[in-house]
Design an enzyme around this catalytic site. Structure first.
Site, mmCIF file in Angstrom:
data_model
loop_
_atom_site.group_PDB
_atom_site.id
_atom_site.type_symbol
_atom_site.label_atom_id
_atom_site.label_comp_id
_atom_site.label_asym_id
_atom_site.label_seq_id
_atom_site.Cartn_x
_atom_site.Cartn_y
_atom_site.Cartn_z
ATOM 1 N N SER A 102 -7.330 -6.973 -3.041
ATOM 2 C CA SER A 102 -7.279 -5.617 -3.559
ATOM 3 C C SER A 102 -7.210 -4.599 -2.425
ATOM 4 O O SER A 102 -7.406 -4.919 -1.251
ATOM 5 C CB SER A 102 -8.515 -5.335 -4.417
ATOM 6 O OG SER A 102 -9.676 -5.357 -3.608
ATOM 7 N N HIS A 103 -6.941 -3.373 -2.799
ATOM 8 C CA HIS A 103 -6.796 -2.304 -1.806
ATOM 9 C C HIS A 103 -8.026 -2.200 -0.909
ATOM 10 O O HIS A 103 -7.916 -2.131 0.319
ATOM 11 C CB HIS A 103 -6.554 -0.965 -2.516
ATOM 12 C CG HIS A 103 -6.586 0.211 -1.596
ATOM 13 N ND1 HIS A 103 -5.493 0.607 -0.857
ATOM 14 C CD2 HIS A 103 -7.594 1.063 -1.257
ATOM 15 C CE1 HIS A 103 -5.823 1.653 -0.122
ATOM 16 N NE2 HIS A 103 -7.084 1.955 -0.350
ATOM 17 N N MET A 104 -9.207 -2.173 -1.510
ATOM 18 C CA MET A 104 -10.415 -1.972 -0.722
ATOM 19 C C MET A 104 -10.752 -3.189 0.144
ATOM 20 O O MET A 104 -11.382 -3.049 1.191
ATOM 21 C CB MET A 104 -11.595 -1.620 -1.628
ATOM 22 C CG MET A 104 -11.588 -0.167 -2.088
ATOM 23 S SD MET A 104 -11.697 0.979 -0.698
ATOM 24 C CE MET A 104 -11.572 2.551 -1.554
ATOM 25 N N GLU B 106 0.828 -1.204 0.000
ATOM 26 C CA GLU B 106 0.000 0.000 0.000
ATOM 27 C C GLU B 106 0.865 1.258 0.000
ATOM 28 O O GLU B 106 0.538 2.252 -0.651
ATOM 29 C CB GLU B 106 -0.925 -0.018 1.218
ATOM 30 C CG GLU B 106 -1.872 -1.205 1.257
ATOM 31 C CD GLU B 106 -2.734 -1.293 0.008
ATOM 32 O OE1 GLU B 106 -3.395 -0.306 -0.329
ATOM 33 O OE2 GLU B 106 -2.716 -2.359 -0.640
#
Length: 782
Positions: free
Chosen positions: A738-740, A591
């Site tokens: 994924s990021h979310m 991130e």
């Protein structure tokens, strides 16, 4: 008989009110039937209820009935007013019929048009399948037949937004289609002949002992814009189908007999840039990641050398991953020959047989690293004919590769971590230099590749391995699901720091640190945080979920002993504390690396916009340019305005084709280009929590509090949403890593990541939904 009273009287085949259109079509249709009908004006009803009720029963039988509006303002060429007036279904008995007609008449209002009518038909028995069909793509006007349908007796399931509907798409003239869909397409074609010059929106049903096809409604489909001409559209599809056919041939430098194409496997372009990106976004993503960087990173980490192979292909501007190439890139470089061929073919066949796994290939299909449950997971290969020697060879290769990556002192991820500080130092030098705009854009992007996306790709690989290792601790019983969740919520990523800083820092300091972020990281039309702070954040809010007290994660002594024993048994070169350090750093650094390289990208995009505006081009126009024009100008002496104008013009023409094209998320062969079912994905449910709330989009700033928010992708630029007390999150695209997904886990926020286009559209059209992550379900409440 008054002019307002008609019983199946023949009419010219032309659009009128709902009832009159059906009455005109009834005697002419060959491919479908129209139920008996009667319609009358509100004045006739008011003139005598009893006589009118008797006429209804004489005309359409004894019920049960469907009583619907057929108002003058409905189904008009200026608008449909669908759902504006009342419809009452399943009406049985004289009193109920009287009440239903009265209710429909009241819905016309006090100032009803004298031409407003009530339509009564018998209810259709034995409905097997029903739905809505369009003669053109309602979004673009392109030459597609679009059929939304559901199985079962509920003829309102599609129009009512039920979540278990299916969508079939076929280009005009396509031959391959299931039998039911062929019959609906035949009905559309007959209606086009009877009602020429109009795009059509029809409702239909299959019912009765003879499985008859019934037309329930026909109206104009209102289109906006100028669609691509039918001949041009067909030529475009033929070109794409030919490209798919040639790309599926064997390749001398790749293992595997053929390939398929997906929008979500590997570097998942649908999540990052969308399925119809503008040319600038597509060219930036290709330049920074998928043309070369991806292959350099894979080879650096011990996988096969696939340099010079672009991972992303595009069909008229729509981005897809070449899945055979992706699967080749996950094979350790010391596995060659027949075993590599068999592995790639097994992976491709597995994806074709289970297309809902297209956003989970690394977790459910491919063996890309060593985990503590790998020997058990490899057992599935035995059923595919891989003997013990082959499985052992795969395990040994993955063990060596993984050890090189996760090594406590000299792991490859540590080398990539060290490159990130170089990126920041050089960015400041570039921006503070006297270089002209083109040179600064060029070097920001070149550095973004060398010191940004290349180490990010490595750290993203480490992050994938970390998550897979965590999941293996759960599958082997060392961790519970609660342990996994507490580990994830205990991470300290850039995004969790953003939430804390939003509470604690003044607005100027916050935007200095985070202002480069934007929803749609590669989209020049998306404002940065520092360009529209009030639009994203509004007034300062009370501390949110990121600041809530959470139970810290800590290994128990039995867990430490189990992990130490398993590391030794599996031959992994890490001790317990080193492994935990890697698990945490692998996810957090991924991130952080993304946060840093997107600053270079965002600054370059802002410079590109300002430079282009100096020549009189708007940001809208610049979104059609190809970023390669900057390289051309940096290394040449051409006229900048001419080069930029040419790039924009070419991009605008290409984007017209991009918008006109509708393709499935997984293309398994040339026929898929012409017709396909829009598949339901297997969504990724994050956390074990639930939430109930109204549905909202990110643009509905005043409705976000307490809402379940729908966003197209898992882009980190949407982190601003967490400054609002949202109840839950749903994305159309995005993987389990994924990021979310990580962000929702951190916050303890119920989320559905990667719902897929079909489910996303169905749920997005609801007013209120319930998300149950533990039960892995979403329920439409209203």
């Amino acid at each position: 008989m008054s002019a307002a009273w008609k019983e199946n009287e023949p009419h010219a085949a032309e659009f009128s009110t709902k009832a009159r259109t059906l009455a005109a079509l009834a005697p002419r249709l060959q491919s479908a039937r129209v139920l008996p009908l009667i319609y009358f004006g509100a004045p006739d009803w008011r003139a005598g209820h009893a006589a009118m009720l008797a006429r209804v029963e004489a005309a359409v039988g004894a019920g049960p009935w469907a009583v619907r509006s057929s108002a003058a303002g409905e189904d008009h060429e200026r608008g449909s007013l669908a759902g504006h007036y009342v419809s009452v279904l399943g009406v049985a008995g004289g009193a109920a019929l009287e009440n239903a007609i009265a209710e429909v008449v009241r819905s016309f209002g006090e100032q009803a048009d004298p031409a407003d009518e009530v339509l009564v038909q018998p209810m259709l028995d034995g409905v097997r399948l029903s739905g809505v069909a369009f003669s053109r793509d309602p979004a673009t006007g392109s030459s597609y037949r679009v059929i939304n349908y559901s199985l079962g007796s509920d003829t309102t399931a599609v129009t009512g937004g039920a979540d278990r509907t299916r969508t079939f798409v076929a280009a005009k003239g396509a031959q391959a289609a299931p039998a039911d869909m062929r019959r609906v397409v035949g009905l559309i074609e007959e209606l086009e002949a009877l009602l020429p010059g109009h795009a059509l929106d029809i409702e239909f049903a299959f019912a009765g002992p003879d499985d008859g096809l019934y037309l329930l409604q026909a109206r104009r489909l209102l289109l906006r814009g100028s669609p691509l001409a039918e001949e041009s559209h067909r030529a475009l599809l033929a070109r794409v189908a030919d490209k798919v056919r040639t790309a599926q041939a064997p390749h001398p430098f790749l293992h595997g007999r053929s390939t398929v194409f997906g929008v979500m496997p590997d570097w998942n372009p649908a999540e990052v840039i969308g399925i119809r990106p503008r040319p600038l976004a597509l060219s930036l993503y290709r330049d920074l990641v998928t043309d070369a960087i991806w292959a350099y990173q894979r080879n650096n980490y011990g996988y096969r050398n696939l340099r010079s192979f672009p991972l992303l292909v595009h069909f008229a501007g729509q981005p897809y991953i070449d899945v055979r190439l992706s699967f080749n890139s996950f094979i350790p470089r010391d596995i060659e020959g027949a075993l590599a061929d068999r592995l790639v073919d097994y992976y491709v066949d597995r994806l074709i047989s289970a297309p809902t796994l297209h956003d989970k290939v690394e977790f459910e299909i491919v063996f890309s690293c060593y985990t503590l449950d790998l020997p058990e997971r490899l057992a599935v290969l035995a059923d595919a004919g891989f003997d013990q020697q082959a499985r052992s060879q795969i395990a040994d290769s993955l063990r060596q590769l993984t050890n090189r990556i996760i090594d406590q002192k000299n792991g490859l991820w540590r080398v990539d971590e060290g490159k990130l500080s170089v990126l920041s130092q050089r960015r400041d030098q570039i921006l503070g230099s006297g270089l002209d705009a083109v040179a600064r854009i060029y070097w920001l992007l070149e550095d973004c590749k060398r010191y940004g996306t290349l180490p990010f790709a490595g750290l993203a690989r480490a992050g994938f391995i970390a998550v897979q290792m965590l999941r293996s601790l759960v599958s082997t019983g060392v961790f519970s699901q609660d342990d996994y969740d507490r580990f994830m919520t205990g991470l300290n990523t850039v995004s969790s720091q953003l939430s804390r800083d939003l509470d604690d820092m003044d607005r100027t300091g916050f935007l200095t640190r985070y202002g480069h972020l934007r929803p749609g990281t590669y989209e020049i039309l998306s404002p940065r945080y520092d360009e529209a702070p009030a639009e994203y954040f509004g007034p300062r809010r009370a501390r949110g979920k990121a600041r809530e007290a959470r139970e810290p994660f800590a290994l128990s002594l039995p867990q430490m002993r189990s992990i130490a024993r398993m590391l030794a048994e599996h031959g992994l070169s890490s001790d317990v504390l080193g492994l935990v350090d890697f698990l945490q750093a692998g996810i957090e650094l991924r991130e952080y690396a993304k946060f840093l390289f997107t600053r270079n990208l965002s600054d370059a995009m802002s410079l590109f916009r300002d430079w282009g505006e100096g020549f009189g081009f708007t940001a809208e126009s610049l979104s059609y340019a190809n970023i390669n024009c900057v390289r051309e100008l940096y290394s040449g002496a051409d006229d900048p305005r001419t080069v930029l104008a040419r790039s924009i013009e070419e991009g605008q023409a290409r984007y017209g084709e991009t918008r006109a094209l509708w393709l499935p998320p997984l293309i398994t062969g040339p026929d898929d280009v012409w017709s396909f079912h829009l598949p339901e994905s297997e969504p990724n449910f994050v956390t074990q929590l639930s939430a109930t709330g109204p549905v909202a989009g990110p643009e509905e700033r005043d409705r976000l509090d307490g809402a379940i928010v729908f966003i197209p992708s898992a882009d980190p630029g949407f982190d601003w949403l967490f400054s609002h007390p949202i109840a839950g999150l749903v994305t159309a695209y995005g993987g389990v890593n994924s990021h979310m997904a990580i962000r929702a886990n951190e916050l303890g926020l119920p989320a559905v990541i990667g719902a897929g286009e079909a489910l996303f559209m169905a749920w997005r059209g609801a007013h209120r939904i319930h998300v149950d992550c533990a039960g892995r379900r979403v329920e439409v409440l209203s």
